[in-house]
Design a protein around this motif. Structure first.
Motif, PDB file in Angstrom:
ATOM      1  N   THR A 339      42.748 -95.200   0.109  1.00  0.00           N
ATOM      2  CA  THR A 339      42.178 -96.243  -0.747  1.00  0.00           C
ATOM      3  C   THR A 339      42.732 -97.624  -0.453  1.00  0.00           C
ATOM      4  O   THR A 339      42.185 -98.612  -0.929  1.00  0.00           O
ATOM      5  N   ALA A 340      43.826 -97.723   0.321  1.00  0.00           N
ATOM      6  CA  ALA A 340      44.434 -99.021   0.584  1.00  0.00           C
ATOM      7  C   ALA A 340      43.731 -99.717   1.749  1.00  0.00           C
ATOM      8  O   ALA A 340      42.936 -99.113   2.476  1.00  0.00           O
ATOM      9  N   SER A 341      44.016-101.005   1.907  1.00  0.00           N
ATOM     10  CA  SER A 341      43.426-101.788   2.981  1.00  0.00           C
ATOM     11  C   SER A 341      44.478-102.752   3.508  1.00  0.00           C
ATOM     12  O   SER A 341      45.375-103.184   2.765  1.00  0.00           O
ATOM     13  N   LEU A 342      44.372-103.087   4.787  1.00  0.00           N
ATOM     14  CA  LEU A 342      45.317-104.004   5.413  1.00  0.00           C
ATOM     15  C   LEU A 342      44.809-105.425   5.306  1.00  0.00           C
ATOM     16  O   LEU A 342      43.631-105.704   5.552  1.00  0.00           O
ATOM     17  N   THR A 343      45.714-106.333   4.936  1.00  0.00           N
ATOM     18  CA  THR A 343      45.370-107.743   4.801  1.00  0.00           C
ATOM     19  C   THR A 343      46.119-108.541   5.855  1.00  0.00           C
ATOM     20  O   THR A 343      47.349-108.529   5.893  1.00  0.00           O
ATOM     21  N   ARG A 344      45.371-109.203   6.740  1.00  0.00           N
ATOM     22  CA  ARG A 344      45.935-110.028   7.816  1.00  0.00           C
ATOM     23  C   ARG A 344      47.057-109.281   8.546  1.00  0.00           C
ATOM     24  O   ARG A 344      48.220-109.687   8.504  1.00  0.00           O
ATOM     25  N   LEU A 382      54.700 -94.872  14.363  1.00  0.00           N
ATOM     26  CA  LEU A 382      54.336 -96.264  14.126  1.00  0.00           C
ATOM     27  C   LEU A 382      52.830 -96.455  14.175  1.00  0.00           C
ATOM     28  O   LEU A 382      52.297 -97.396  13.575  1.00  0.00           O
ATOM     29  N   GLY A 383      52.124 -95.575  14.887  1.00  0.00           N
ATOM     30  CA  GLY A 383      50.669 -95.660  14.926  1.00  0.00           C
ATOM     31  C   GLY A 383      50.007 -95.142  13.676  1.00  0.00           C
ATOM     32  O   GLY A 383      48.804 -95.349  13.474  1.00  0.00           O
ATOM     33  N   GLY A 384      50.748 -94.422  12.828  1.00  0.00           N
ATOM     34  CA  GLY A 384      50.201 -93.973  11.552  1.00  0.00           C
ATOM     35  C   GLY A 384      49.271 -92.793  11.640  1.00  0.00           C
ATOM     36  O   GLY A 384      48.546 -92.508  10.685  1.00  0.00           O
ATOM     37  N   SER A 397      55.834 -92.843   4.876  1.00  0.00           N
ATOM     38  CA  SER A 397      54.865 -93.474   5.756  1.00  0.00           C
ATOM     39  C   SER A 397      55.390 -94.796   6.299  1.00  0.00           C
ATOM     40  O   SER A 397      56.132 -95.527   5.637  1.00  0.00           O
ATOM     41  N   VAL A 398      54.987 -95.107   7.521  1.00  0.00           N
ATOM     42  CA  VAL A 398      55.238 -96.429   8.084  1.00  0.00           C
ATOM     43  C   VAL A 398      54.410 -97.444   7.302  1.00  0.00           C
ATOM     44  O   VAL A 398      53.283 -97.167   6.879  1.00  0.00           O
ATOM     45  N   ARG A 399      54.976 -98.654   7.124  1.00  0.00           N
ATOM     46  CA  ARG A 399      54.304 -99.696   6.336  1.00  0.00           C
ATOM     47  C   ARG A 399      53.988-100.903   7.214  1.00  0.00           C
ATOM     48  O   ARG A 399      54.820-101.310   8.024  1.00  0.00           O
ATOM     49  N   LEU A 400      52.808-101.447   7.039  1.00  0.00           N
ATOM     50  CA  LEU A 400      52.409-102.686   7.697  1.00  0.00           C
ATOM     51  C   LEU A 400      52.099-103.703   6.616  1.00  0.00           C
ATOM     52  O   LEU A 400      51.147-103.546   5.853  1.00  0.00           O
ATOM     53  N   GLY A 401      52.937-104.711   6.530  1.00  0.00           N
ATOM     54  CA  GLY A 401      52.779-105.695   5.462  1.00  0.00           C
ATOM     55  C   GLY A 401      52.986-105.091   4.091  1.00  0.00           C
ATOM     56  O   GLY A 401      52.373-105.536   3.119  1.00  0.00           O
ATOM     57  N   ASP A 406      49.547 -94.354   5.753  1.00  0.00           N
ATOM     58  CA  ASP A 406      48.940 -93.086   5.350  1.00  0.00           C
ATOM     59  C   ASP A 406      47.892 -93.261   4.260  1.00  0.00           C
ATOM     60  O   ASP A 406      47.112 -92.341   4.000  1.00  0.00           O
ATOM     61  N   GLU A 407      47.886 -94.428   3.613  1.00  0.00           N
ATOM     62  CA  GLU A 407      46.917 -94.677   2.550  1.00  0.00           C
ATOM     63  C   GLU A 407      45.735 -95.522   3.025  1.00  0.00           C
ATOM     64  O   GLU A 407      44.859 -95.860   2.228  1.00  0.00           O
TER      65      GLU A 407
END
Length: 607
Positions: A339-344, A382-384, A397-401, A406-407
């Motif tokens: 349900t999550a999304s990456l921002t910039r 790191l690739g998730g 889970s690895v986190r980006l920002g 994983d979400e």
């Protein structure tokens, strides 16, 4: 019947709750094909069942001296034979269509799952098992799906024939109506032993295929150490296990075949004997006796189809269980919704809470691991998209920002974070097709090839592809790039990754097969092309490490030191031992390193 383009655009979402549910889903996914095959099957079997009636009418007309009746019976027999031939041909075509469609659909599902899970799939299921599911198991399931239409047709014609005979001769009709299910049920006690034995055979076959796949992957090493004979002995033992299991399975199947011939034969003899008694008593004529015999003899066809269906169900259920096991794997331990999304993502730090690794946005971060396997595993994390092995506990889970990967939907993760393995695969095709990858358009193929210092690779491709007419982009790449050296393949793969221009690029030993002079130029080109982008570089080469903004040392699964290459080379004995490959230095300085305060792991960015 019109042709259908394969593969289909979307193979669908299968029901993976159980193997029978998966088989039902496969059946429902081709309703039109099943309906057509059932219709043609009914036509063929109906004509086959009615043909003895025409012969009986002809015999009866001949006995009565009715010449017109003989012609009518002959014409009816010819018509039935022609329709039976038409139904048989069309049924075979539609059955093959159903089989191929089901097999192709399942192969697409397996291919999609393999693409979703990436290289981490082999940590959950052996490569040989994937090969077996995509080959033998696909054929078994396709056979079962194709057979369902023939079973329906056999049951419909059996019921219709029983109704006709029951109306004419109630006792014979009752025998026909009850004889088929009784004889078919006699096979069921053998199904459980057949399924158990085939399951064992399938497990042994999967292990043998796994052994073969592992051996092919390491064939060069085997030859180097003279291990061919050891492999042959292991493979002989594995193949003998498969052979023995197959023989035990065949014994059960032979008993089922015996029942399919013996019991219907006894049933036909008994029914014909009763019909002959009726002829002697004058209650029916000879022509009607021939019709009764033909009708009962016809029942061997539905019984044969039902017996084949019982066998197909047993092996298909085992195969479906294996397929469901592969298709049910998830990226995460709980298989939750994304349900999550990456921002910039290009401005976000990449953080691994398990190791304490942080790659700052827009910078080149080099990671040094003493163990190459550890580096490969960490690159996948790191690739998730690295699933856990079955005996492992869930990892954070690895986190980006600040967003756990994983979400996030896999497509979005793959677009933001690209991982290049240490042994990247080059698909066959032209160089232009190799670089036809999703990207931001910021890096052109020419610029990427220049950064990868791949001029000699272009010359080699042009020389090996006369049809390119001097244009490198039209030059052909052979399967897996086998015509190129290891260093040339690495540089083409690196150029492809640079063209993709992801927000985060993870490279696992991208220059391990190139010489020092070329490696130095690649390091400079990589820094120029990836300016403003986040790059994580797993390497132990001083030429690459010296170009990184930050170097992290990972020891026993944790970041234990951070700094520039020169700082760590002079101040961290363990780092110096890994980079210079001086094991003596590591041993001599182990005590001093243990007494020194450990470098704090980089903290996760504030978001």
């Amino acid at each position: 019947m019109s042709l259908k383009s394969l593969p289909v655009p979307d193979p669908g979402v299968p029901d993976l709750s159980s193997p029978p549910a998966f088989l039902r889903w496969m059946r429902r996914s081709q309703r039109r094909g099943q309906l057509l095959a059932t219709g043609w099957g009914v036509l063929e079997l109906t004509c086959q069942a009615a043909l003895p009636l025409a012969l009986g009418l002809g015999i009866q007309a001949a006995a009565a001296g009715d010449l017109a009746g003989i012609w009518r019976a002959g014409g009816l027999a010819l018509l039935l034979a022609a329709l039976q031939s038409l139904g048989g041909v069309q049924l075979h075509r539609q059955a093959v269509w159903n089989w191929i469609t089901a097999a192709s659909q399942l192969r697409q599902l397996v291919a999609r799952q393999t693409s979703r899970l990436g290289a981490g799939l082999s940590r959950r299921i052996a490569t040989g098992e994937i090969v077996a599911v995509s080959s033998s198991d696909v054929e078994r399931i396709g056979w079962y799906v194709e057979l369902l239409a023939r079973v329906r047709a056999a049951v419909l014609v059996w019921l219709g024939l029983s109704a006709v005979v029951l109306a004419r001769r109630p006792l014979l009709g009752l025998a026909v109506l009850l004889g088929v299910p009784v004889l078919a049920a006699s096979v069921w006690p053998l199904l459980a032993p057949l399924e158990r034995r085939y399951s064992t055979q399938r497990a042994f076959a999967g292990k043998a295929t796994e052994l073969t796949a592992d051996t092919v992957a390491g064939l060069r090493v085997l030859r180097g150490i003279g291990g061919e004979e050891l492999f042959l002995e292991r493979y002989r033992a594995a193949s003998q296990q498969v052979r023995g299991a197959a023989v035990r399975t065949a014994r059960i199947w032979s008993l089922m075949q015996l029942q399919q011939v013996l019991l219907p034969g006894l049933f036909v003899v008994a029914t014909t004997w009763y019909g002959a008694e009726l002829v002697i008593r004058g209650r029916i004529g000879v022509g009607e006796l021939v019709a009764v015999y033909g009708a009962t003899a016809f029942l061997a066809s539905p019984l044969r189809i039902l017996g084949e269906a019982a066998h197909a169900w047993s092996v298909a259920r085992v195969a479906a269980g294996r397929a469901v096991r592969v298709l049910a794997l998830n990226r995460t331990a709980d298989g939750g919704a994304f349900t999550a999304s990456l921002t910039r993502p290009e401005r976000a730090d990449l953080y691994d809470p398990l190791t304490g690794l942080t790659a700052r946005a827009g910078r080149i971060t080099a990671v040094v691991c003493g163990d190459p396997d550890t580096a490969g595993h960490l690159a996948g994390r790191l690739g998730g998209h690295l699933p856990l092995a079955e005996d492992e506990r869930p990892e954070p889970s690895v986190r980006l920002g600040g967003t756990p990967l994983d979400e996030v939907p896999l497509e979005e993760v793959r677009a933001a974070v690209l991982v290049q393995d240490k042994e990247p695969v080059l698909l066959s095709g032209t160089l232009a097709e190799l670089f036809d990858v999703p990207g931001a358009g910021r890096v052109t193929p020419d610029r990427a090839l220049g950064a990868a210092h791949a001029g000699d690779v272009l010359d080699a491709l042009v020389d090996g592809s006369p049809e390119s007419q001097g244009d490198p982009m039209r030059a052909k790449i052979t399967e897996r790039g086998r015509s190129l050296s290891g260093g040339q393949r690495q540089r083409l793969a690196l150029a492809r990754s640079l063209v993709a221009d992801p927000a985060v690029l993870v490279l696992d030993e991208p220059t391990s097969a190139v010489d020092a002079h070329t490696e130095s130029k690649i390091a400079a080109g990589l820094r120029e092309v990836r300016a403003g982008r986040t790059t994580v570089l797993f390497a132990t080469s001083p030429l690459l490490l010296d170009r990184a903004d930050t170097v992290l040392l990972v020891h026993r699964g944790r970041v234990v030191a951070a700094g520039t290459h020169r700082e760590l080379l002079h101040g961290c004995p363990r780092y110096r031992a890994v980079v210079t490959r001086d094991e003596g230095a590591d041993t001599a300085d182990e005590a001093a390193a243990a007494d020194a305060p450990a470098a704090p792991a980089p903290a996760e960015e504030k978001v």
